[in-house]
Design a protein around this motif. Structure first.
Motif, PDB file in Angstrom:
ATOM      1  N   GLU A  67       0.845  -1.200   0.000  1.00  0.00           N
ATOM      2  CA  GLU A  67       0.000   0.000   0.000  1.00  0.00           C
ATOM      3  C   GLU A  67       0.880   1.251   0.000  1.00  0.00           C
ATOM      4  N   GLN A 124       0.853  -5.338   4.669  1.00  0.00           N
ATOM      5  CA  GLN A 124      -0.294  -4.423   4.816  1.00  0.00           C
ATOM      6  C   GLN A 124      -1.503  -5.007   4.106  1.00  0.00           C
ATOM      7  N   GLY A 165     -11.879  -1.403   0.865  1.00  0.00           N
ATOM      8  CA  GLY A 165     -11.153  -0.714  -0.199  1.00  0.00           C
ATOM      9  C   GLY A 165     -11.084  -1.674  -1.376  1.00  0.00           C
TER      10      GLY A 165
END
Ligand code: 4AD
Ligand code: MG
Length: 431
Positions: A164, A184, A357
């Motif tokens: 990320e 992440q 997301g």
């Protein structure tokens, strides 16, 4: 010994049974004493009748303190007035250990006091309900993906490729290779796996060195991610709304007593049906500016913006096609507006904000390489990821959902710290 858990009492009415657990509370009135015992699956009221016990058994009651451990044997009988609908007429008590000065009493304590005693706080009824809801949510997740032909791919937690943003990485020494990172996201590896299996998912911890104190951020959280070859961003949103409405409905059906214990308005959860609302980033910015936000086109939505926006909805909303500079390097450029990317964030209603997301991935070799360079990411760590754009590249999309944020929303909690057994945050590594 006929050891029976409270949750199975209904199959044992009228039998002599033994309960093993901990003292939750006690009270007495003359020649009758009541011991409320919790066994992990529920509470039972144990009744001591003086005339039916030896003096020794009768007097054990006086020694018992909150959270002392014990075994109680007696006759089980249905009693509508008792919590749980049964009571246990005590024949004998075996004290295992007497707890001295248990620090968490039935009165209110402040949150830091409780977080320092999280190892004990987990026993309290509210926390117990939250963990059962979390348990159901995770089971529903695994069932959903299994039943829909997704293959579970366990992705590495130690990695050399930044998934990320470099600003929230935890670093660790890795043999002779120098620095490695705690993952992440498993996404990059899922992208490889979806080219092998079509539909894949992973479920494990993700790590973010979040140097701010917010009610939405943990340093370690549990992340469900899915990736599908040949899905575009619209297919991806349909998958997400399907999955999220499925797990919410499953939890509202299976965890009714727990939701009621948390005083959650279940009717709001029942409104979480497909399709979810869809709003472009452009429209979201206009809407926010109208209600006084200082957001400018190009900014990521702040936590306050998400709160304001989602307070207006009863169902989750997708915010689509953010500016490329506000999002990660791997998102596919939007052919209709190259300043934006084909992506969506799912925001939970009632002010909760982002829980998912998602994006279509850049599948063009040159454009992806360009983005890696633009973000100044270490190019040599991404050879394998670029290979996926060299050998049979196809459109593909995926998403990641944070379990804790989802539990927080479903339970109606104020802060994400109560949604995970042992939270890791900027100011907390204990217990
Ligand atoms: O939006 P994020 O950063 O997206 C990804 O990591 C993608 N690689 C996912 C993918 O497409 N496979 O994180 C996804 C979700 C967020 O929406 C949020 O729910 C949760 O992970 N999350 C956090 N939860 C708690 N604490 C944090 N610090 C979190 N950071 C992200
Ligand atoms: Mg995000």
């Amino acid at each position: 010994m006929n050891w029976v858990y409270v949750k199975y009492f209904k199959d044992h009415d009228g039998e002599e049974i033994t309960v093993r657990g901990w003292v939750y509370n006690k009270r007495e009135s003359g020649k009758i004493r009541f011991l409320i015992v919790r066994d992990g699956t529920g509470l039972v009221q144990c009744v001591l009748v003086k005339s039916e016990l030896t003096l020794e058994e009768w007097e054990k009651f006086s020694q018992l303190t909150q959270e002392s451990s014990l075994e109680v044997t007696g006759m089980l009988r249905a009693e509508v007035r008792a919590p749980g609908g049964f009571e246990l007429i005590v024949k004998s008590i075996n004290i295992i250990q007497i707890a001295i000065d248990y620090p968490i009493t039935l009165k209110e304590h402040n949150v830091d006091f409780l977080l320092d005693r999280r190892h004990l706080w987990l026993r309290s009824s509210r926390q117990h309900s939250i963990m059962l809801i979390r348990n159901e949510l995770i089971k529903a997740t695994r069932d959903y993906f299994y039943d829909n032909d997704f293959v579970l791919i366990d992705t590495p937690l130690i990695t050399g490729s930044i998934g990320e943003t470099a600003s929230t990485l935890f670093k660790t020494e890795y043999y002779d290779f120098g620095t490695a990172y705690l993952a992440q996201t498993g996404q990059l590896y899922l992208e490889a796996a979806c080219m092998a299996h079509g539909k894949v998912y992973c479920f494990g911890p993700s790590f973010r060195a979040e140097k701010s104190k917010t009610r939405r951020h943990l340093s370690e959280y549990w992340h469900v991610e899915a990736e599908v070859a040949f899905y575009d961003n619209n297919d991806n949103m349909r998958l997400q709304e399907n999955y999220v409405s499925h797990i919410v409905s499953r939890v509202s059906q299976k965890c009714r007593p727990q939701l009621e214990a948390l005083e959650r308005d279940i009717s709001l959860l029942e409104k979480v049906t497909t399709p979810f609302h869809r709003l472009s980033y452009d429209d979201a910015v206009i809407k926010l500016q109208q209600v006084g936000s200082d957001i400018k086109w190009g900014d990521d939505l702040g936590a306050d913006d998400e709160t304001i926006l989602t307070q207006q909805y009863e169902k989750p909303i997708f915010i689509m096609n953010y500016p490329s500079k506000a999002k990660a390097f791997y998102m596919k450029r939007n052919p209709d507006n190259p300043e934006t990317v084909l992506c969506s964030d799912m925001l939970a209603p009632e002010g909760y904000g982002e829980i998912v997301g998602a994006s279509q991935r850049e599948d063009d070799y040159d454009l992806l390489l360009h983005r890696i360079r633009e973000e100044k990411l270490p190019e040599e760590s991404y050879g394998w990821f670029l290979d996926l754009r060299k050998y049979g590249s196809v459109p593909h999309s995926g998403f990641g959902l944070g379990i804790e944020r989802t539990v927080t929303w479903i339970c109606g909690l104020k802060h994400v710290r109560e949604s995970i057994p042992f939270p890791r945050m900027l100011y907390r590594l204990y217990p």
